[in-house]
Design an enzyme around this catalytic site. Structure first.
Site, PDB file in Angstrom:
ATOM      1  N   ASP A  10      68.277  19.579  56.528  1.00  0.00           N
ATOM      2  CA  ASP A  10      69.516  19.827  55.783  1.00  0.00           C
ATOM      3  C   ASP A  10      69.283  19.706  54.278  1.00  0.00           C
ATOM      4  O   ASP A  10      68.425  18.943  53.835  1.00  0.00           O
ATOM      5  CB  ASP A  10      70.588  18.824  56.239  1.00  0.00           C
ATOM      6  CG  ASP A  10      71.985  19.284  55.855  1.00  0.00           C
ATOM      7  OD1 ASP A  10      72.157  20.474  55.515  1.00  0.00           O
ATOM      8  OD2 ASP A  10      72.904  18.455  55.899  1.00  0.00           O
ATOM      9  N   HIS A  27      66.761  28.228  51.361  1.00  0.00           N
ATOM     10  CA  HIS A  27      66.205  28.462  52.711  1.00  0.00           C
ATOM     11  C   HIS A  27      64.765  28.952  52.600  1.00  0.00           C
ATOM     12  O   HIS A  27      63.894  28.533  53.361  1.00  0.00           O
ATOM     13  CB  HIS A  27      67.044  29.491  53.477  1.00  0.00           C
ATOM     14  CG  HIS A  27      68.447  29.026  53.741  1.00  0.00           C
ATOM     15  ND1 HIS A  27      68.744  27.760  54.166  1.00  0.00           N
ATOM     16  CD2 HIS A  27      69.647  29.661  53.615  1.00  0.00           C
ATOM     17  CE1 HIS A  27      70.058  27.625  54.303  1.00  0.00           C
ATOM     18  NE2 HIS A  27      70.629  28.775  53.977  1.00  0.00           N
ATOM     19  N   LEU A 121      49.850  20.480  69.864  1.00  0.00           N
ATOM     20  CA  LEU A 121      51.232  20.181  69.435  1.00  0.00           C
ATOM     21  C   LEU A 121      52.147  21.266  69.982  1.00  0.00           C
ATOM     22  O   LEU A 121      51.778  22.435  69.989  1.00  0.00           O
ATOM     23  CB  LEU A 121      51.285  20.187  67.882  1.00  0.00           C
ATOM     24  CG  LEU A 121      52.662  20.193  67.221  1.00  0.00           C
ATOM     25  CD1 LEU A 121      53.364  18.845  67.396  1.00  0.00           C
ATOM     26  CD2 LEU A 121      52.556  20.494  65.721  1.00  0.00           C
ATOM     27  N   SER A 186      75.322  16.371  64.313  1.00  0.00           N
ATOM     28  CA  SER A 186      75.668  17.791  64.226  1.00  0.00           C
ATOM     29  C   SER A 186      75.304  18.607  65.470  1.00  0.00           C
ATOM     30  O   SER A 186      74.720  19.696  65.363  1.00  0.00           O
ATOM     31  CB  SER A 186      75.023  18.427  62.986  1.00  0.00           C
ATOM     32  OG  SER A 186      75.474  17.798  61.824  1.00  0.00           O
TER      33      SER A 186
HETATM   34  C1  FPP Z   1      70.475  23.539  56.411  1.00  0.00           C
HETATM   35  O1  FPP Z   1      70.653  23.454  55.012  1.00  0.00           O
HETATM   36  C2  FPP Z   1      69.400  24.477  56.759  1.00  0.00           C
HETATM   37  C3  FPP Z   1      69.520  25.563  57.590  1.00  0.00           C
HETATM   38  C4  FPP Z   1      70.796  25.930  58.250  1.00  0.00           C
HETATM   39  C5  FPP Z   1      68.414  26.496  57.827  1.00  0.00           C
HETATM   40  C6  FPP Z   1      67.038  25.913  57.955  1.00  0.00           C
HETATM   41  C7  FPP Z   1      66.028  27.006  57.765  1.00  0.00           C
HETATM   42  C8  FPP Z   1      64.834  26.882  57.143  1.00  0.00           C
HETATM   43  C9  FPP Z   1      64.317  25.603  56.639  1.00  0.00           C
HETATM   44  C10 FPP Z   1      63.939  28.063  56.909  1.00  0.00           C
HETATM   45  C11 FPP Z   1      63.352  28.743  58.090  1.00  0.00           C
HETATM   46  C12 FPP Z   1      62.848  27.863  59.166  1.00  0.00           C
HETATM   47  C13 FPP Z   1      62.064  28.293  60.171  1.00  0.00           C
HETATM   48  C14 FPP Z   1      61.688  27.344  61.242  1.00  0.00           C
HETATM   49  C15 FPP Z   1      61.602  29.671  60.273  1.00  0.00           C
HETATM   50  P1  FPP Z   1      72.086  23.805  54.411  1.00  0.00           P
HETATM   51  O2  FPP Z   1      72.146  25.250  54.116  1.00  0.00           O
HETATM   52  O3  FPP Z   1      73.162  23.326  55.344  1.00  0.00           O
HETATM   53  O4  FPP Z   1      72.084  22.956  53.093  1.00  0.00           O
HETATM   54  P2  FPP Z   1      73.360  22.296  52.369  1.00  0.00           P
HETATM   55  O5  FPP Z   1      73.814  21.177  53.259  1.00  0.00           O
HETATM   56  O6  FPP Z   1      72.779  21.787  51.082  1.00  0.00           O
HETATM   57  O7  FPP Z   1      74.375  23.360  52.181  1.00  0.00           O
END
Ligand code: FPP
Length: 244
Positions: A10, A27, A121, A186
Protein backbone atom coordinates in the site's frame (compact mmCIF):
# COMPACT_ATOMS: atom_id res chain seq x y z
CA UNK A 1 12.79 -17.27 9.47
CA UNK A 2 9.13 -17.19 8.38
CA UNK A 3 8.23 -19.81 5.77
CA UNK A 4 5.34 -17.87 4.25
CA UNK A 5 5.16 -14.08 4.11
CA UNK A 6 2.34 -12.03 2.61
CA UNK A 7 2.47 -8.33 1.81
CA UNK A 8 -0.25 -5.71 1.34
CA UNK A 9 1.62 -3.31 -0.95
CA UNK A 10 0.00 0.00 0.00
CA UNK A 11 1.01 3.62 -0.52
CA UNK A 12 1.80 3.85 -4.25
CA UNK A 13 -0.71 6.65 -4.83
CA UNK A 14 0.53 8.77 -1.91
CA UNK A 15 4.16 8.20 -2.93
CA UNK A 16 3.37 9.62 -6.38
CA UNK A 17 1.27 12.50 -5.04
CA UNK A 18 4.12 13.53 -2.71
CA UNK A 19 6.14 14.00 -5.91
CA UNK A 20 3.32 15.87 -7.68
CA UNK A 21 2.88 12.95 -10.07
CA UNK A 22 -0.14 10.95 -11.10
CA UNK A 23 -1.02 7.96 -8.86
CA UNK A 24 -0.12 5.55 -11.66
CA UNK A 25 3.51 6.77 -11.47
CA UNK A 26 3.55 5.22 -7.98
CA UNK A 27 2.31 1.86 -9.28
CA UNK A 28 5.09 1.83 -11.88
CA UNK A 29 7.67 2.67 -9.21
CA UNK A 30 6.19 -0.11 -7.04
CA UNK A 31 7.42 -2.73 -9.51
CA UNK A 32 11.02 -2.22 -8.32
CA UNK A 33 9.90 -2.86 -4.73
CA UNK A 34 8.25 -6.09 -5.93
CA UNK A 35 11.61 -7.13 -7.41
CA UNK A 36 13.44 -6.27 -4.17
CA UNK A 37 10.99 -8.27 -2.06
CA UNK A 38 11.26 -11.32 -4.34
CA UNK A 39 15.08 -11.09 -4.25
CA UNK A 40 15.05 -10.87 -0.47
CA UNK A 41 12.61 -13.77 0.00
CA UNK A 42 14.62 -15.96 -2.39
CA UNK A 43 17.94 -15.13 -0.72
CA UNK A 44 16.63 -15.80 2.79
CA UNK A 45 15.07 -19.17 2.02
CA UNK A 46 11.48 -17.99 2.56
CA UNK A 47 9.43 -20.67 0.78
CA UNK A 48 6.35 -18.67 -0.14
CA UNK A 49 5.71 -14.96 -0.79
CA UNK A 50 2.18 -13.74 -1.43
CA UNK A 51 1.70 -10.22 -2.80
CA UNK A 52 -1.65 -8.38 -2.94
CA UNK A 53 -1.51 -6.85 -6.42
CA UNK A 54 -5.18 -6.21 -7.18
CA UNK A 55 -8.18 -6.72 -4.93
CA UNK A 56 -11.73 -7.57 -6.00
CA UNK A 57 -12.62 -4.05 -4.80
CA UNK A 58 -9.92 -2.31 -6.91
CA UNK A 59 -12.18 -2.49 -10.01
CA UNK A 60 -14.03 0.48 -8.51
CA UNK A 61 -10.97 2.74 -8.95
CA UNK A 62 -10.92 5.26 -11.85
CA UNK A 63 -10.98 3.45 -15.21
CA UNK A 64 -7.59 4.84 -16.25
CA UNK A 65 -5.90 3.58 -13.07
CA UNK A 66 -7.41 0.09 -13.48
CA UNK A 67 -6.21 0.02 -17.07
CA UNK A 68 -2.64 1.04 -16.07
CA UNK A 69 -2.61 -1.66 -13.38
CA UNK A 70 -3.73 -4.31 -15.91
CA UNK A 71 -1.11 -3.21 -18.45
CA UNK A 72 1.57 -3.19 -15.76
CA UNK A 73 0.61 -6.67 -14.64
CA UNK A 74 0.82 -7.97 -18.21
CA UNK A 75 4.14 -6.19 -18.87
CA UNK A 76 5.73 -7.44 -15.65
CA UNK A 77 4.59 -10.99 -16.38
CA UNK A 78 6.20 -10.76 -19.82
CA UNK A 79 9.45 -9.14 -18.71
CA UNK A 80 10.09 -11.05 -15.47
CA UNK A 81 8.92 -14.60 -16.05
CA UNK A 82 12.20 -15.84 -17.57
CA UNK A 83 14.15 -14.36 -14.66
CA UNK A 84 11.82 -16.04 -12.19
CA UNK A 85 12.24 -19.35 -13.98
CA UNK A 86 16.04 -19.03 -14.03
CA UNK A 87 15.97 -18.46 -10.28
CA UNK A 88 13.86 -21.57 -9.62
CA UNK A 89 10.81 -19.48 -8.60
CA UNK A 90 7.30 -20.76 -9.20
CA UNK A 91 4.73 -18.15 -10.16
CA UNK A 92 1.21 -18.78 -8.99
CA UNK A 93 -1.72 -16.41 -9.41
CA UNK A 94 -4.51 -16.59 -6.84
CA UNK A 95 -7.85 -14.90 -7.35
CA UNK A 96 -10.68 -14.91 -9.86
CA UNK A 97 -8.65 -14.61 -13.04
CA UNK A 98 -11.76 -15.10 -15.18
CA UNK A 99 -12.33 -11.37 -14.51
CA UNK A 100 -9.30 -10.45 -16.65
CA UNK A 101 -9.18 -10.13 -20.43
CA UNK A 102 -8.27 -13.29 -22.33
CA UNK A 103 -4.79 -12.13 -23.32
CA UNK A 104 -3.85 -11.56 -19.71
CA UNK A 105 -5.39 -14.89 -18.69
CA UNK A 106 -3.19 -16.63 -21.28
CA UNK A 107 -0.06 -14.82 -20.08
CA UNK A 108 -0.88 -15.95 -16.54
CA UNK A 109 -1.39 -19.59 -17.46
CA UNK A 110 1.74 -19.65 -19.67
CA UNK A 111 3.86 -18.24 -16.81
CA UNK A 112 2.35 -20.69 -14.34
CA UNK A 113 2.98 -23.60 -16.69
CA UNK A 114 6.59 -22.64 -17.38
CA UNK A 115 7.48 -22.28 -13.70
CA UNK A 116 5.28 -24.94 -12.13
CA UNK A 117 8.09 -27.34 -11.11
CA UNK A 118 10.31 -24.68 -9.56
CA UNK A 119 11.11 -25.26 -5.92
CA UNK A 120 13.15 -22.45 -4.32
CA UNK A 121 10.26 -20.03 -3.79
CA UNK A 122 6.58 -19.83 -4.68
CA UNK A 123 5.59 -16.31 -5.63
CA UNK A 124 1.82 -15.94 -5.30
CA UNK A 125 0.33 -12.91 -6.94
CA UNK A 126 -3.12 -12.17 -5.55
CA UNK A 127 -5.02 -10.62 -8.45
CA UNK A 128 -8.77 -9.97 -8.45
CA UNK A 129 -8.51 -11.58 -5.06
CA UNK A 130 -10.61 -11.19 -1.92
CA UNK A 131 -10.35 -13.20 1.30
CA UNK A 132 -14.12 -13.63 1.48
CA UNK A 133 -14.17 -14.76 -2.16
CA UNK A 134 -11.55 -17.39 -1.29
CA UNK A 135 -13.65 -18.82 1.56
CA UNK A 136 -16.89 -18.73 -0.45
CA UNK A 137 -15.10 -20.49 -3.33
CA UNK A 138 -13.92 -23.25 -1.00
CA UNK A 139 -17.41 -23.58 0.52
CA UNK A 140 -18.90 -23.94 -2.98
CA UNK A 141 -16.42 -26.69 -3.87
CA UNK A 142 -17.36 -28.68 -0.76
CA UNK A 143 -21.07 -28.12 -1.39
CA UNK A 144 -20.65 -29.47 -4.93
CA UNK A 145 -18.99 -32.61 -3.53
CA UNK A 146 -21.76 -33.11 -0.97
CA UNK A 147 -24.48 -32.65 -3.60
CA UNK A 148 -22.72 -35.09 -5.93
CA UNK A 149 -22.64 -37.66 -3.12
CA UNK A 150 -18.81 -37.66 -3.06
CA UNK A 151 -18.65 -36.60 0.58
CA UNK A 152 -20.84 -36.51 3.65
CA UNK A 153 -21.68 -33.24 5.40
CA UNK A 154 -19.90 -34.55 8.51
CA UNK A 155 -16.69 -34.51 6.46
CA UNK A 156 -16.81 -30.73 6.19
CA UNK A 157 -13.99 -29.78 8.53
CA UNK A 158 -11.35 -27.08 8.77
CA UNK A 159 -9.00 -29.47 6.95
CA UNK A 160 -11.35 -30.27 4.07
CA UNK A 161 -12.24 -26.60 3.62
CA UNK A 162 -8.55 -25.73 3.67
CA UNK A 163 -7.86 -28.12 0.79
CA UNK A 164 -10.02 -25.87 -1.37
CA UNK A 165 -8.46 -22.57 -0.27
CA UNK A 166 -6.25 -20.90 -2.89
CA UNK A 167 -2.99 -21.25 -0.92
CA UNK A 168 -3.48 -24.94 -0.11
CA UNK A 169 -0.24 -26.90 -0.17
CA UNK A 170 1.90 -23.88 0.75
CA UNK A 171 3.30 -23.39 4.26
CA UNK A 172 0.95 -21.76 6.79
CA UNK A 173 1.06 -17.96 6.66
CA UNK A 174 3.58 -16.79 9.27
CA UNK A 175 3.88 -13.08 8.67
CA UNK A 176 1.63 -10.46 7.09
CA UNK A 177 3.30 -7.14 6.29
CA UNK A 178 1.34 -4.01 5.37
CA UNK A 179 3.09 -0.91 4.09
CA UNK A 180 1.59 2.59 3.89
CA UNK A 181 0.68 3.18 7.54
CA UNK A 182 -2.83 1.69 7.75
CA UNK A 183 -3.56 -1.06 10.25
CA UNK A 184 -6.10 -3.29 8.56
CA UNK A 185 -6.36 -6.51 6.58
CA UNK A 186 -8.52 -5.17 3.72
CA UNK A 187 -10.10 -8.53 2.84
CA UNK A 188 -6.72 -10.20 2.15
CA UNK A 189 -6.02 -13.85 3.17
CA UNK A 190 -8.72 -13.88 5.88
CA UNK A 191 -8.64 -17.66 6.35
CA UNK A 192 -4.84 -17.83 6.26
CA UNK A 193 -4.37 -15.04 8.85
CA UNK A 194 -5.65 -17.23 11.72
CA UNK A 195 -2.24 -17.45 13.43
CA UNK A 196 -0.16 -15.04 11.36
CA UNK A 197 1.90 -12.30 12.96
CA UNK A 198 1.19 -8.79 11.67
CA UNK A 199 3.79 -6.13 10.89
CA UNK A 200 2.75 -2.62 9.93
CA UNK A 201 5.14 -0.01 8.57
CA UNK A 202 4.69 3.63 7.57
CA UNK A 203 7.00 3.02 4.58
CA UNK A 204 5.13 3.62 1.31
CA UNK A 205 5.36 0.63 -1.05
CA UNK A 206 7.76 2.13 -3.67
CA UNK A 207 10.23 2.80 -0.82
CA UNK A 208 10.02 -0.80 0.46
CA UNK A 209 13.45 -2.37 0.17
CA UNK A 210 15.39 -5.45 1.21
CA UNK A 211 16.29 -3.50 4.41
CA UNK A 212 12.62 -2.85 5.26
CA UNK A 213 11.84 -6.51 4.62
CA UNK A 214 14.77 -7.53 6.84
CA UNK A 215 13.45 -5.27 9.66
CA UNK A 216 10.03 -6.98 9.45
CA UNK A 217 11.61 -10.43 9.59
CA UNK A 218 13.81 -9.39 12.51
CA UNK A 219 10.73 -8.16 14.39
CA UNK A 220 8.95 -11.46 13.60
CA UNK A 221 11.88 -13.47 14.97
CA UNK A 222 11.44 -11.76 18.38
CA UNK A 223 7.77 -12.70 18.72
CA UNK A 224 6.60 -15.62 20.83
CA UNK A 225 3.98 -17.49 18.82
CA UNK A 226 1.66 -19.34 21.19
CA UNK A 227 -1.03 -20.78 18.87
CA UNK A 228 -3.55 -20.63 21.75
CA UNK A 229 -1.21 -22.22 24.33
CA UNK A 230 0.32 -20.45 27.34
CA UNK A 231 3.80 -18.95 27.34
CA UNK A 232 4.91 -21.63 29.86
CA UNK A 233 3.66 -24.47 27.64
CA UNK A 234 5.60 -23.04 24.71
CA UNK A 235 8.80 -22.77 26.79
CA UNK A 236 8.44 -26.41 27.93
CA UNK A 237 7.92 -27.53 24.31
CA UNK A 238 11.07 -25.61 23.30
CA UNK A 239 13.14 -27.28 26.04
CA UNK A 240 11.81 -30.75 25.08
CA UNK A 241 12.43 -30.03 21.39
CA UNK A 242 16.05 -28.98 22.07
CA UNK A 243 16.60 -32.12 24.22
CA UNK A 244 15.54 -34.44 21.36
C1 FPP B 1 -1.92 0.04 -3.37
O1 FPP B 1 -1.47 1.37 -3.32
C2 FPP B 1 -1.33 -0.68 -4.51
C3 FPP B 1 -2.02 -1.32 -5.51
C4 FPP B 1 -3.51 -1.37 -5.55
C5 FPP B 1 -1.36 -1.95 -6.65
C6 FPP B 1 -0.07 -2.68 -6.38
C7 FPP B 1 0.66 -2.87 -7.68
C8 FPP B 1 2.00 -2.82 -7.85
C9 FPP B 1 2.95 -2.65 -6.74
C10 FPP B 1 2.63 -2.92 -9.21
C11 FPP B 1 2.49 -4.20 -9.95
C12 FPP B 1 2.68 -5.43 -9.16
C13 FPP B 1 2.85 -6.65 -9.70
C14 FPP B 1 2.94 -7.83 -8.81
C15 FPP B 1 2.91 -6.86 -11.14
P1 FPP B 1 -2.56 2.54 -3.37
O2 FPP B 1 -2.80 2.91 -4.77
O3 FPP B 1 -3.79 2.12 -2.62
O4 FPP B 1 -1.81 3.69 -2.60
P2 FPP B 1 -2.49 4.84 -1.70
O5 FPP B 1 -3.01 4.17 -0.47
O6 FPP B 1 -1.32 5.74 -1.39
O7 FPP B 1 -3.53 5.50 -2.52
Amino acid sequence: MPQHVAIIMDGNGRWAQQRNKHRTFGHKAGVEAVRASVRFARSQGIKSLTLFAFSSENWQRPKEEVSVLMDLFGMVLKSEVKKLHKNDIRLNVIGDISGFDEKLQHKISDAELLTRDNKALTLNIAANYGGRWDIVNAAKALTRDVLAGKMDISEITEQSLDTNISTHGLPELDLLIRTGGDHRVSNFLLWQCAYAEFYFTETLWPDFSEQTFAAAVEDFSLRQRRFGLTGEQIMTQDVEHKAC
